[in-house]
Design an enzyme around this catalytic site. Structure first.
Site, mmCIF file in Angstrom:
data_model
loop_
_atom_site.group_PDB
_atom_site.id
_atom_site.type_symbol
_atom_site.label_atom_id
_atom_site.label_comp_id
_atom_site.label_asym_id
_atom_site.label_seq_id
_atom_site.Cartn_x
_atom_site.Cartn_y
_atom_site.Cartn_z
ATOM 1 N N GLY A 254 0.808 -1.222 0.000
ATOM 2 C CA GLY A 254 0.000 0.000 0.000
ATOM 3 C C GLY A 254 0.837 1.265 0.000
ATOM 4 N N SER A 255 0.409 2.231 0.795
ATOM 5 C CA SER A 255 0.922 3.604 0.669
ATOM 6 C C SER A 255 2.395 3.782 0.975
ATOM 7 C CB SER A 255 0.109 4.531 1.573
ATOM 8 O OG SER A 255 -1.216 4.584 1.121
ATOM 9 N N VAL A 256 3.032 2.852 1.690
ATOM 10 C CA VAL A 256 4.484 3.001 1.897
ATOM 11 C C VAL A 256 5.218 2.947 0.550
ATOM 12 C CG1 VAL A 256 4.714 2.197 4.282
ATOM 13 C CG2 VAL A 256 4.666 0.535 2.426
ATOM 14 N N PHE A 257 4.557 2.350 -0.444
ATOM 15 C CA PHE A 257 5.177 2.245 -1.763
ATOM 16 C C PHE A 257 5.250 3.599 -2.467
ATOM 17 C CE2 PHE A 257 6.520 -1.786 -3.205
ATOM 18 C CZ PHE A 257 6.742 -1.728 -4.572
ATOM 19 N N LYS A 258 4.502 4.577 -1.950
ATOM 20 C CA LYS A 258 4.507 5.896 -2.584
ATOM 21 C C LYS A 258 5.898 6.521 -2.536
ATOM 22 C CE LYS A 258 -0.337 6.745 -1.609
ATOM 23 N NZ LYS A 258 -1.320 7.139 -0.622
#
Lengths: 527, 125
Positions: A254-258
């Site tokens: 999820g958002s940690v991949f941003k």
């Protein structure tokens, strides 16, 4: 007058004398050899024989704490016909060794001349057996692999349950050749950090009734894994305390991949911190509309898109890079292949074979691609450590092991500023620790089951870096399906972020990291 | 006469050499036996030390000590906040701030029970 030739007797005397001289010369030489020369050789031979036979070598942590060792044990055999009273012998041996008295009595009464009483008894138990004073007992020396600390079991692994067995999981398997040859392994793990991480994960997992929890502490400059912990709920089906979920399981993070989407955008100068994007009403791509879980303003700057973790904004930023560039970028960061380390546990990442616009958008915010947490932290470390490649390792290393430059140092610096902004102004507020400028990113990913994303089943995570001005360590923590008081309270900002902050607060002093200089100043009125 | 004396002398010397050779050989054999016995004892002690080291690691496990501390000492997990390092403390007689400018810290550390205490960052570079 000419000398008389020697007579036969005289010749024989001369020959005999010559033989005697030779014999006693030999005795003299042998004397010198025994008394002087052989004594030196004997001491070296005896010294060699005095060394213990090679057993499987120890595994130690980076500070020399023992993690695995072969200890002497004994297999106890008995010759029943030598016993005066077989029933009494069975009773005594059962009491001391803990084996079944009924089984022993039956075995002693049978026809076998040689009975195995107990396997792998300790030297203490052996002494107790000998104090029984029973005849007809034999001890066969053996070894057993002993693990004094169970905190790192998924990483250390195990050996076969036989004397001299080979490694079958973890470090025991990965370094089997070295350990079998008698060479100890000094790991990068720090058991103080390992225990602290494990304890914090355990408390938090229980607090939020999470299905599982995991964490990694990584040195971003050397790639050394200082701690790696995997915890599962023991009440759940399929519970396996030895499984290393941080290295062997793929997750849609999820958002940690941003972090990677923003790093690419800054590297290619497709955005600046202040570039604005419309996010309020979602972002439509093809027949899909990407919405945000929380209410967002109509327009947001790039830095706030990351700080508040807007999927709609991040999708637009990722699309500016395009599918080919994004795929090559992730490949270069090592996210599209399995991570090779000293442990055999690894998993191939899962990503779409057709990588189009929709996939680029979703991968930008961490969906549609599954990687192991170990692969993620390695790539994240490369983003923050000045942009240089590292290889994760479980062996203690010395010195800076950063390799080739894979992104510009300026990009790494800008990313560090952004990650700090996330903690001071965004969803990562609860991860900050006084005195240690922590940067990081939250992730609250809906889990995919049967092709559908389930809203109330989250994988929350936080990737923390400290100290942000000169990063040395990265802390990644993950909770699988935490349950909060409400849907919002289950998000990463309220579960994983404070967990990461707690871990950092405890381990930073252990890592001998001084905080920012602080001087307490009493307020007016205090003496 | 002289030859006979010399003869007896060298025969005696030969006999003494044989005895000396036997004595050295026997002493060596006994010494080797003692050495082997001592080496077995050393190996046994090494084995015992090895077991004790492993046992020590087990009893000194942080998890075990934490449980014991909570059960018998009543201590609990407390938050840790390291405010400074030992090297940063001013020495006796020093001006703690020198001429360095004072800056505000990036955040205020929570201080339980003493709301009047504020923390500032002093740049000591």
């Amino acid at each position: 007058m000419a000398a008389k030739p020697p007579t036969t007797i005289q010749r024989r005397i001369v020959v005999a004398a010559g033989i005697c001289v030779l014999a006693f010369t030999f005795v003299g030489i042998r004397l010198v050899d025994l008394a002087v020369l052989k004594s030196r050789r004997s001491s070296s031979i005896v010294a060699d024989r005095s060394e213990a036979p090679v057993v499987r070598a120890d595994i130690l942590d980076r500070n020399g704490r023992l993690l695995a060792r072969d200890l002497p044990v004994f297999d106890l055999y008995a010759r029943p016909r030598d016993f005066w009273d077989k029933a009494e012998a069975a009773h005594g041996l059962a009491q001391v060794t803990g084996v079944s008295q009924t089984r022993l009595a039956r075995a002693f009464a049978g026809k076998h001349n040689y009975v195995l009483v107990a396997k792998q008894i300790t030297p203490v138990t052996r002494e107790k057996v000998m104090h029984l004073g029973l005849p007809g007992l034999e001890f066969q020396a053996s070894t057993k692999r002993f693990y004094p600390e169970g905190d790192a079991r998924p990483v250390i692994g195990m050996t076969q349950a036989v004397s001299g067995g080979r490694g079958i999981a973890g470090i025991e398997k990965g370094l089997n050749a070295q350990l079998t040859a008698g060479k100890p392994a000094r790991l990068s793990l720090d058991m103080r950090i390992q225990y602290t991480l494990l304890h914090s994960l355990d408390v938090t997992r229980a607090k939020y009734s999470a299905k599982a929890a995991g964490g990694i502490v990584l040195n971003v400059n050397t790639g050394e894994v200082l701690a790696m912990a995997s915890l599962q709920d023991p009440k759940r089906a399929g519970y396996d305390p030895t499984r290393n979920i941080m290295a062997a399981n793929d997750y849609e993070l999820g958002s940690v991949f941003k972090i990677f989407a923003f790093a690419l955008a800054l590297e290619d100068h497709t955005i600046t911190f202040d570039t604005t994007f419309p996010v309020g009403s979602g972002f439509k791509i093809g027949r899909f509309t990407i919405h945000d879980a929380e209410h967002m303003p109509a327009v947001m700057m790039a830095k706030d898109i990351l700080a508040e973790s807007s999927n709609a904004g991040t999708a637009q930023i990722a699309l500016r890079s395009g599918p080919q560039r994004q795929r090559a970028w992730l490949q270069n960061l090592g996210l599209l292949q399995s991570v090779r380390t000293e442990i055999p546990e690894r998993a191939r990442p899962l990503y779409p074979s057709n990588w189009g616009q929709v996939e680029t958008a979703t991968i930008g915010f961490g969906h549609g691609i599954s990687v192991t947490p170990l692969a993620f932290v390695t790539a994240a470390a490369e983003i923050v450590n000045g942009g240089r490649r590292i290889r994760p390792t479980f062996l203690k290393q010395a010195g800076d092991r950063r390799g080739e430059q894979i992104l510009k140092p300026e990009t790494s610096l800008r990313m560090r500023e952004l990650l700090r902004y996330v903690v001071t102004n965004g969803t990562g507020r609860n991860a900050d620790v006084p005195g240690y400028d922590v940067g990081g990113k939250t992730g609250s990913a809906e889990k995919n089951e049967g092709g559908r994303y389930i809203a109330h089943k989250l994988l929350t995570s936080f990737c923390a870096v400290f100290p942000i001005d000169n990063p040395r360590y990265l802390v990644f923590v993950m909770l699988d399906e935490p349950h909060g008081e409400s849907a919002v309270m289950a998000l990463a900002g309220h579960t994983a972020a404070p967990l990461a902050g707690d871990v950092i607060a405890h381990i930073a002093p252990m890592l001998e990291m001084p905080p920012s200089a602080v001087v307490p100043v009493p307020a007016k009125g205090n003496s | 006469m002289i030859a006979r004396v010399l003869n007896f002398f060298f025969v005696g010397l030969a006999a003494l050499s044989c005895l000396a050779l036997y004595r050295v050989s026997e002493n060596t054999r006994v010494a080797n036996m003692e050495l082997a016995s001592v080496n077995r004892q050393i190996a046994q002690e090494h084995s015992t030390m090895s077991v004790l080291q492993a046992e020590w690691q087990r009893v000194a496990n942080p998890g075990r000590i934490q449980k014991l501390a909570q059960a018998y000492l009543g201590t609990n997990d407390t938050p840790v906040m390291e405010l400074s390092s030992f090297e940063m403390l001013p020495r006796r007689g020093e001006n703690p701030l020198d001429s360095n400018p004072v800056q505000n810290a990036s955040m205020t550390a929570p201080v339980n029970g003493n709301a009047n205490l504020h923390l500032v960052v002093a740049n000591r570079n």
